[in-house]
Design a protein around this motif. Structure first.
Motif, PDB file in Angstrom:
ATOM      1  N   LEU A 126       0.823  -1.206   0.000  1.00 39.16           N
ATOM      2  CA  LEU A 126       0.000   0.000   0.000  1.00 39.16           C
ATOM      3  C   LEU A 126       0.861   1.263   0.000  1.00 39.16           C
ATOM      4  CD1 LEU A 126      -3.051  -0.500   2.400  1.00 39.16           C
ATOM      5  CD2 LEU A 126      -3.102   0.115  -0.013  1.00 39.16           C
ATOM      6  N   SER A 127       1.872   1.273   0.880  1.00 39.35           N
ATOM      7  CA  SER A 127       2.719   2.463   0.955  1.00 39.35           C
ATOM      8  C   SER A 127       3.543   2.625  -0.310  1.00 39.35           C
ATOM      9  CB  SER A 127       3.628   2.407   2.190  1.00 39.35           C
ATOM     10  OG  SER A 127       4.467   1.273   2.174  1.00 39.35           O
ATOM     11  N   LEU A 128       3.993   1.499  -0.899  1.00 40.39           N
ATOM     12  CA  LEU A 128       4.733   1.568  -2.155  1.00 40.39           C
ATOM     13  C   LEU A 128       3.845   2.106  -3.275  1.00 40.39           C
ATOM     14  CD1 LEU A 128       7.320   1.021  -3.747  1.00 40.39           C
ATOM     15  CD2 LEU A 128       6.540  -1.345  -4.081  1.00 40.39           C
ATOM     16  N   PHE A 129       2.583   1.656  -3.293  1.00 39.88           N
ATOM     17  CA  PHE A 129       1.637   2.175  -4.276  1.00 39.88           C
ATOM     18  C   PHE A 129       1.460   3.686  -4.104  1.00 39.88           C
ATOM     19  CE2 PHE A 129      -2.681   3.465  -5.402  1.00 39.88           C
ATOM     20  CZ  PHE A 129      -2.719   3.103  -6.748  1.00 39.88           C
ATOM     21  N   GLY A 130       1.406   4.130  -2.847  1.00 41.86           N
ATOM     22  CA  GLY A 130       1.285   5.554  -2.576  1.00 41.86           C
ATOM     23  C   GLY A 130       2.455   6.349  -3.126  1.00 41.86           C
ATOM     24  N   VAL A 131       3.668   5.791  -2.984  1.00 44.16           N
ATOM     25  CA  VAL A 131       4.865   6.449  -3.529  1.00 44.16           C
ATOM     26  C   VAL A 131       4.780   6.541  -5.050  1.00 44.16           C
ATOM     27  CG1 VAL A 131       7.367   6.221  -3.861  1.00 44.16           C
ATOM     28  CG2 VAL A 131       6.367   5.794  -1.617  1.00 44.16           C
ATOM     29  N   MET A 268      -1.792  19.153  -5.140  1.00 40.95           N
ATOM     30  CA  MET A 268      -2.768  18.607  -6.074  1.00 40.95           C
ATOM     31  C   MET A 268      -3.458  17.384  -5.468  1.00 40.95           C
ATOM     32  SD  MET A 268      -2.272  20.789  -8.477  1.00 40.95           S
ATOM     33  CE  MET A 268      -3.095  20.113  -9.921  1.00 40.95           C
ATOM     34  N   HIS A 269      -4.508  16.943  -6.153  1.00 34.99           N
ATOM     35  CA  HIS A 269      -5.272  15.790  -5.653  1.00 34.99           C
ATOM     36  C   HIS A 269      -4.424  14.533  -5.576  1.00 34.99           C
ATOM     37  CE1 HIS A 269      -5.680  13.692  -9.558  1.00 34.99           C
ATOM     38  NE2 HIS A 269      -5.649  14.913 -10.067  1.00 34.99           N
ATOM     39  N   TYR A 270      -3.507  14.350  -6.537  1.00 36.83           N
ATOM     40  CA  TYR A 270      -2.683  13.136  -6.527  1.00 36.83           C
ATOM     41  C   TYR A 270      -1.692  13.146  -5.360  1.00 36.83           C
ATOM     42  CZ  TYR A 270       0.606  16.208  -9.076  1.00 36.83           C
ATOM     43  OH  TYR A 270       1.421  17.228  -9.458  1.00 36.83           O
ATOM     44  N   HIS A 271      -1.294  14.345  -4.900  1.00 39.43           N
ATOM     45  CA  HIS A 271      -0.448  14.434  -3.713  1.00 39.43           C
ATOM     46  C   HIS A 271      -1.184  13.836  -2.513  1.00 39.43           C
ATOM     47  CE1 HIS A 271       1.716  18.084  -5.659  1.00 39.43           C
ATOM     48  NE2 HIS A 271       2.456  16.995  -5.805  1.00 39.43           N
ATOM     49  N   LEU A 272      -2.408  14.296  -2.323  1.00 39.61           N
ATOM     50  CA  LEU A 272      -3.199  13.842  -1.178  1.00 39.61           C
ATOM     51  C   LEU A 272      -3.484  12.348  -1.256  1.00 39.61           C
ATOM     52  CD1 LEU A 272      -5.737  16.810  -0.903  1.00 39.61           C
ATOM     53  CD2 LEU A 272      -3.759  16.348   0.544  1.00 39.61           C
ATOM     54  N   THR A 273      -3.819  11.856  -2.457  1.00 40.57           N
ATOM     55  CA  THR A 273      -4.110  10.423  -2.629  1.00 40.57           C
ATOM     56  C   THR A 273      -2.870   9.582  -2.313  1.00 40.57           C
ATOM     57  OG1 THR A 273      -5.714  10.946  -4.369  1.00 40.57           O
ATOM     58  CG2 THR A 273      -4.938   8.663  -4.231  1.00 40.57           C
TER      59      THR A 273
END
Length: 309
Positions: A126-131, A268-273
């Motif tokens: 999950l955290s890798l996906f976030g990166v 931006m929205h992708y930062h928050l996601t």
């Protein structure tokens, strides 16, 4: 407390990545690595002299371990990162650096037979996906279009060294003072860097003593070296390398936040996601969730209870 220490380590190291990339034309990588750790040693010594004296027998008994740890972390990992940032971007370096938690898991399994729990595996993914989401700005095409070069391969090798260093902390003698340990590997690392540093000087690779250069060395010495290493080492001793590993994924998160605060970049929205996924992964990895099923009456199921430890 150990979780706060891991967060601060990631924060200090994210600043190190940005600064070292920004100053790569001013300070040669070997010089930056040497002065970083030479100054760090000067900062440490007033606090380390007494513990070093008290722990000298422990240090002598574990000298091979300390030399190995000093060479792969102080001399190896940090210097290779600086060399890599001569030819790659901070974004690429952070992206490749995100492989550290996976490498830690693999080495832990291979060396100590420590397997990840299902939740730890889920948290890392999950955290890798976030990166990845953060760096690709939410667009997979951007990620696929990224070009990797020789510097990225150097970063990959450096991450292997850091993962090995982190897993090896399990073997550090418990009676060895934290400051004694850090000062010892620091001395080893600086001594190993001396021949390369002298070679750079012979080639004329020096840098002007300017305020930005001095401030850069001061930052990487105090925050990215002394404090970050003390926090990281202490947290791993308490939590283990597998739990600590995903906190590396906070580095691109902090880089984003710093860019928004100080470089006038827009949030931006992708930062928050991406940030939400990183924190969700770290939360899942850091806490144990156990589902307890009890049947009070034969043939009837009792409510499911969630327990967090």
């Amino acid at each position: 407390m150990p979780y706060l220490m891991l967060i601060l380590s990631a924060f200090f190291w994210s600043g190190n990545f940005v600064l070292s990339r920004g100053m790569h034309t001013e300070i040669a990588p070997i010089s930056l690595s040497f002065w970083r750790w030479a100054v760090a040693l000067l900062i440490l010594l007033p606090f380390a002299l007494k513990p070093l004296k008290q722990d000298r027998q422990i240090i002598q008994k574990n000298l091979k371990f300390i030399i190995f740890q000093g060479i792969i972390s102080i001399t190896g990992f940090n210097t290779l990162i600086y060399i890599a940032l001569q030819s790659t971007t901070a974004i690429n370096a952070s992206l490749v650096n995100s492989a550290i938690p996976v490498m830690i898991a693999v080495i832990s399994q291979a060396v100590y037979r420590e397997r990840l729990t299902g939740f730890q595996s889920m948290g890392i993914l999950l955290s890798l996906f976030g990166v990845l989401y953060l760096m690709s700005k939410g667009n997979l095409d951007i990620l696929l279009a990224m070009e990797f070069n020789r510097g990225d391969i150097v970063v990959l090798f450096a991450t292997l060294l850091w993962a090995t260093y982190s897993v090896n902390l399990k073997k550090a003698p418990r009676e060895l003072h934290q400051i004694s340990y850090l000062a010892s590997i620091n001395i080893v690392g600086v001594l190993a860097l001396v021949p390369f540093f002298l070679h750079d000087i012979a080639l004329g690779k020096t840098f002007p003593i300017t305020l930005p250069n001095v401030m850069t060395i001061g930052y990487v010495a105090l925050f990215a070296s002394v404090l970050a290493f003390l926090f990281w080492n202490g947290a791993i001793k308490k939590l283990g390398a597998n739990k600590a590993g995903p906190f590396i994924h906070l580095m691109p998160v902090f880089s984003t936040i710093l860019a928004v605060l100080f470089l006038d970049e827009k949030l931006m929205h992708y930062h928050l996601t991406g940030i939400i996924f990183v924190f969700a992964g770290i939360f899942i990895t850091s806490f144990k969730f156990s589902m307890v099923f009890r049947n009070n009456v034969a043939g009837a199921g009792s409510p499911i209870k969630g327990q967090v430890k």
